[in-house]
Every structure is written in structure tokens, then in C-alpha cells.
Design a protein around this motif. Structure first.
Motif, short mmCIF file in Angstrom:
data_model
loop_
_atom_site.label_atom_id
_atom_site.label_comp_id
_atom_site.label_asym_id
_atom_site.label_seq_id
_atom_site.Cartn_x
_atom_site.Cartn_y
_atom_site.Cartn_z
N PHE A 91 0.57 -1.39 0.22
CA PHE A 91 0.15 -0.34 -0.10
C PHE A 91 0.82 1.16 -0.25
N GLY A 92 1.71 0.98 0.29
CA GLY A 92 3.30 1.84 0.73
C GLY A 92 3.64 2.53 -0.68
N VAL A 107 3.70 1.21 -7.05
CA VAL A 107 2.80 0.66 -7.79
C VAL A 107 1.43 1.56 -8.43
N ALA A 108 1.05 1.16 -9.99
CA ALA A 108 -0.14 2.20 -10.34
C ALA A 108 -1.11 1.66 -10.04
N VAL A 109 -1.84 0.28 -10.79
CA VAL A 109 -2.52 -0.74 -9.63
C VAL A 109 -2.56 -1.88 -8.69
N LEU A 110 -3.21 -1.32 -7.73
CA LEU A 110 -3.73 -1.84 -6.72
C LEU A 110 -5.09 -2.74 -7.05
N VAL A 111 -4.72 -3.98 -6.61
CA VAL A 111 -5.68 -5.02 -7.32
C VAL A 111 -6.14 -5.74 -5.80
N LEU A 112 -7.23 -5.54 -5.38
CA LEU A 112 -7.97 -4.82 -4.14
C LEU A 112 -8.95 -6.50 -4.06
N ILE A 113 -8.93 -7.49 -2.56
CA ILE A 113 -10.60 -8.03 -2.55
C ILE A 113 -10.78 -7.12 -1.41
#
Length: 574
Positions: free
Chosen positions: A275-276, A283-289
């Protein structure tokens, strides 16, 4: 007049006991104008369930700070009086002041009460006839200006001001959720020149965030996402998936197409480190659940992509917290595929308005998709054998230890029992048959000889039945057709009961059910307003057809507006 410390403690304790701690800071802002300065305030309140407690807390503080002061609360209709009385009760008990209500009957009211709750029209009639002296109230609260306007009571509200204390001697609180031009002008007419105060909660205001939604096949999601990322350079962005496997596949495909993408699932040092990196731009795209997003700092993403529509509306709103609405062009993009389209009904219920779902325009797709060489269905199978199939993990193994217990947000089985029972009732199918086809195939291949041996027996049994050798037929001889039918229904009911007694852990994942069974179940559960839009012509898709929930559908909902939306908080539960 300063706000005393003991008053502040009293208000805070009441709000905390009621679960409204989030309203405390807003109440302090409001009380600074009303209780401390005695000003009139025009309030744009958008705090959801915290709105009414916040207003009642400010009223309580005004009464505590003025031992001789009296307050008048004017409601749009009779049905609002009881809800407001319940909301005010804990504050009245803590502040030791009395509350009186005036109904339609002609009974007298206690003139010594510190607070009078009355419907607007009733109060106007009694004040004009001299049965109630309205000039003794130093604070006048109209908690639902939207309903006053909607019900055509604006003229009555203006008329009653002639019976009240002069504007310069009283404080007036005019509360509106809509806060449109009509509500603002009406507040100005009854309060002179009131201060404007906006009480907005991030979770509530995020519901109005700009969004676009498309019906899209599962195989077209990635070309659409890549196309949108190519045209819009805002970074970082958040992409939400419903399942851990889907998130891992999405990260792999984004990386193959040259995007700096990572995914997080649980909590711990690894999640915080990724996340940092997203916050810093590495990181350009953070994929989350949804599980992995809990606890993250709010308002960090320039765009939010719902790769999968959640099946629960509350999860959709939680995802909106990631959107930084102060960023230029902040938007939410929803990919509505066949598997998760039925979640739209609950999402729209929580949002309070319909989502306009468009037919996807293929010109929005990326020109070249570098991950097309491997079908989606093969990704999970090759992940264990091909090191490149997993997202690049640059974090040490010891930092991932905290994630080993994470189940990745998979279906947790909470509703497995009810879902399987509904499917059996709707389709007549045995829920045991909805287990994976691979398992069923393995069982059949392990017993080829038994299957072969049973076929002649089945043929023989048919001949026996033709000759009257069917045991069931023999049992049923001499019985009435109605009795035979009743016994058959009992046997079927007994079979379903035995199936429902299985523990939830032994039930199959509802997402593993055949698509036909799952869709048929969800049509019954969520209604027919979600799926038929898939088959509508393009013109209908572009305008959207789902209607938002209407407060008038409930016989107790009463008028629209602030109280109309939260009345059941203190009354009958839906």
C-alpha cells in the motif's frame, strides 16, 4: 457563551452509548453556532443514520446551556413525532429536561415542558387560535425541510413565524438533506440570514461519486480495463475483485501488459508495504479484495474499478472509501458481467439510486492485449507449475507470514444452507449434484465395473415392473390416488430435510453451482429487475431501467426526505 466541559462529556457519552461517536465532531461544529453563539443555522445534513442524533445532541446542549430556554420542534407530519421523541429521549434523560408532544386531538399540553414536539399544521392551528403560546420558544427546529417542501407545507411554515418569537431573538435550525434552492430560500425566509453549515460524512457523500457502468462479458473485462487505463493516466487506481484467484489473475495480466500492479489480500507488513508503494507511485494499479481493503487509509485512489460487482451493497460503499473525490476526474467504473450482475439490485438499494448501465462500446478496448496467449480458464491450472503465472512477489517470505491465514475473501459459507435449500426448492435438483464435476467424474471412473454390473439389473427390473413385480406398485395397490400422492410428498420432504441437516462446511460453494441453478435462485431472491436488462436493446441499456428504492413503498415510511429515510432507525425494523 462557552461550551462547558461537563456538557461536552454528557453529550459525548449519550452519542457513544447509541453508537454515534462519528457524529460528535459534527455536533461540536453545530453547537458552536447554536448553543455558544445563539445563531440561526441552515444545515445541509448528509450523515446517514448519525444525522438525527447529531441534531438532537445540539438541541440538548442548547437546553443545558440555557436553563430557562424552551425549544419547539416542528415535524412535517404526525408520523414523524414518535420517531423524533425516541431520538430525543436519551438526551432528555441525561439533561434532565421534559418533552411534550402535541397531537391532532384538542387536549392541552404541559406549558412547563422544555421541549414541544408538534406537527407543523397542528401547531399552526393551535397557535393561531391561541391555545398554545408559540412566542415562548427561543429555539425552533425544523428537522426535515425536504418533507415540508414535498408535502406543500412551505406556506404553513412561513405563516407560523408570525406567531413565534421575532427572528433576531430566537435561534432557528432548518435541516435539509437535499438542500436545494427551494429549501435554502425557505430557510432564509423563516430565519432571516442563517449561517450555512454542511455536515457531510465521507461514507455518505461517496455514494454520489461520479460513476459509469457497462455490461461486459468476462472475457472482455481486461481489454476494457486496459483501454481505460491507456486513455486515463491518473494513478494510483484501485481495482476490486470478489475472489482471491481473480485478483491474482488480474495482477498477472496487468503485469504482462506493462502495468505496475500488485495485489493485497489480508493484513500485516506485506500489505502495508504494498500500500505504501501504491501511495508513493511505485505501484500504479493496486488490486484488492474486500477483506484486504479493510483498515487501509481512505481517499487514496484517483479511480476505482469494480472488476467484479459485489453481491452486497454495503461492500460497494466500503470500496468507495478508497476514492479521493478531490482528485480531478475522480470516478468509479463498474464492470457488470453475467456472474455478478445480480449484485446490482442490492448495490442500488444501499446507494438509494439506480446505476445507469451502458452497453459496452468495443472501441474503448485496448488495441493489443499481450496476455491473450493464455486463456483465462488455464491460469489457475498453470499457476502451480509456472513461476511466471503468479504476480511478482518482491517482498521477503517472513513478511508474508501474517497472510498465511488469509482465506482470500472466498465465500465463507454463511448463507450456504439457505442458498442450497432455495435451489433444491426452485429447481427440484439434489444439492449434492452441485459439487464439482471433477469429483463426480473421479467417482465414476473409479467404479466402472459396478456401473456395468448395475445396467442388466436395471433392465431386469423394468421387465419385472411390466409384469407387476414393482414393490412400490404392490404397496400402493388398493390405495386412493390422493393417498399415494401424499406419501410421495412426505418422502420428498423427508429427503430435503436430511439434506439440510448437513453441516455448512460440507456444503458446496454456491459459486461452484451450475450457472443455470445459481441464476434461477438469484432471480427469485433479488427480483427480476437486475437480469432482464441484459437482454434489452441497446437504447434501454444506455438509459438504465432499475428504479431506486422508494420510501413510499413502506406503509410507515411517510414523507420523503431526511426523516423519511431514517425513521425506522428508532421504530419498526424492516
Amino acid at each position: 457563551m462557552e461550551i462547558r466541559q461537563n456538557d461536552d462529556t454528557l453529550i459525548a457519552s449519550v452519542l457513544e452509548r447509541g453508537g454515534h461517536r462519528a457524529a460528535l465532531v459534527h455536533e461540536r461544529n453545530l453547537s458552536a453556532l447554536v448553543a455558544a453563539s445563539g445563531q440561526s443555522v441552515s444545515i445541509h445534513a448528509n450523515l446517514g443514520l448519525h444525522t438525527l442524533p447529531c441534531i438532537m445532541a445540539a438541541l440538548c446542549r442548547w437546553l443545558v446551556s440555557r436553563p430557562d430556554g424552551k425549544a419547539l420542534i416542528l415535524t412535517a407530519g404526525d408520523q414523524d413525532v414518535a420517531a423524533l421523541a425516541r431520538a430525543l429521549e436519551p438526551f432528555a434523560s441525561a439533561g434532565s429536561f421534559t418533552v411534550e408532544t402535541a397531537g391532532k386531538d384538542s387536549g392541552s399540553v404541559d406549558a412547563s415542558a422544555r421541549v414541544l414536539l408538534a406537527p407543523l399544521q397542528t401547531m399552526l392551528n393551535r397557535a393561531q387560535s391561541g391555545r398554545i403560546d408559540a412566542s415562548v420558544y427561543g429555539l425552533v427546529l425544523v428537522p426535515d425541510m425536504d418533507a415540508v417542501v414535498d408535502l406543500g407545507l412551505a406556506a404553513s411554515l412561513v405563516s407560523i413565524t408570525a406567531c413565534l418569537m421575532p427572528q433576531e431573538q430566537r435561534s432557528t435550525l432548518a435541516v435539509s438533506q437535499r438542500f436545494g434552492h427551494t429549501e435554502r430560500m425557505l430557510a432564509k425566509e423563516i430565519a432571516g440570514d442563517p449561517q450555512k453549515l454542511f455536515l457531510n460524512d465521507e461514507g455518505e457523500s461517496s455514494k454520489a461519486a461520479p460513476s459509469r457502468s457497462w455490461f461486459v462479458d468476462a472475457t472482455d473485462k481486461l481489454p476494457l480495463l486496459l483501454g481505460l487505463l491507456a486513455k486515463d493516466t491518473a494513478r494510483p487506481v484501485a481495482a476490486f475483485c470478489n475472489l482471491k484467484d481473480s485478483a491474482m489473475e488480474l495482477v498477472r495480466r496487468l503485469q504482462e501488459n506493462g502495468h505496475k500492479a500488485e495485489c493485497v489480500f489480508g493484513s500485516g507488513q506485506r500489505r502495508d508495504a504494498i500500500f505504501g508503494d501504491a501511495r508513493s507511485g511505485r505501484v500504479a494499479v493496486l488490486v484488492l479484495i474486500d477483506e484486504g481493503a479493510r483498515g487501509l487509509q481512505a481517499a487514496w485512489a484517483g479511480r476505482v474499478f469494480n472488476w467484479d460487482i459485489p453481491l452486497e451493497g454495503e461492500l460497494y460503499v466500503q470500496r468507495l472509501a478508497a476514492l479521493d473525490q478531490k482528485r480531478n476526474g475522480a470516478s468509479v467504473f463498474n464492470f457488470v458481467c453475467e456472474r455478478y450482475a445480480l449484485g446490482l439490485a442490492d448495490v442500488e438499494r444501499v446507494l438509494g439510486h439506480a446505476l445507469t448501465v451502458e452497453a459496452v462500446d468495443r472501441s474503448m478496448f485496448v488495441a493489443e492485449n499481450k496476455s491473450m496467449s493464455q486463456p483465462v480458464s488455464q491460469l489457475a491450472q498453470t499457476r502451480a507449475h509456472d513461476g511466471r503465472s503468479r504476480p511478482v512477489d518482491k517482498y521477503p517470505a517472513d513478511k508474508r507470514a501474517a497472510d498465511k491465514r488469509d482465506d482470500g475473501g472466498r465465500y465463507d459459507g454463511r448463507n450456504a444452507q439457505s442458498i442450497q435449500a432455495d435451489i433444491a426448492a426452485l429447481t427440484g435438483a439434489n444439492p449434492r449434484l452441485s459439487q464439482s464435476r471433477d469429483s463426480a467424474s473421479a467417482v465414476r471412473s473409479a467404479q466402472p465395473k459396478q456401473e456395468a454390473a448395475t445396467k442388466p439389473a436395471a433392465k431386469h427390473s423394468r421387465k419385472a415392473r411390466n409384469k407387476g413385480g414393482n414393490p412400490s406398485a404392490a404397496q400402493n395397490r388398493g390405495q386412493a390416488p390422493e393417498e399415494i400422492k401424499r406419501q410421495e410428498q412426505q418422502r420428498q420432504a423427508s429427503g430435503r430435510a436430511r439434506q439440510d441437516q448437513r453441516p455448512a462446511s460440507a456444503r458446496p460453494d454456491p459459486y461452484a453451482l451450475p450457472m443455470e441453478e445459481r441464476m434461477k435462485l438469484y432471480r427469485e431472491r433479488y427480483g427480476k429487475s437486475s437480469l432482464p436488462r441484459k437482454a434489452q436493446p441497446k437504447q434501454a441499456l444506455e438509459t438504465g431501467t432499475a428504479e431506486p428504492a422508494k420510501a413510499g413503498d413502506d406503509e410507515d415510511s411517510g414523507s420523503q426526505g431526511l426523516l423519511g429515510s431514517i425513521r425506522n432507525l428508532f421504530g419498526k425494523r424492516r
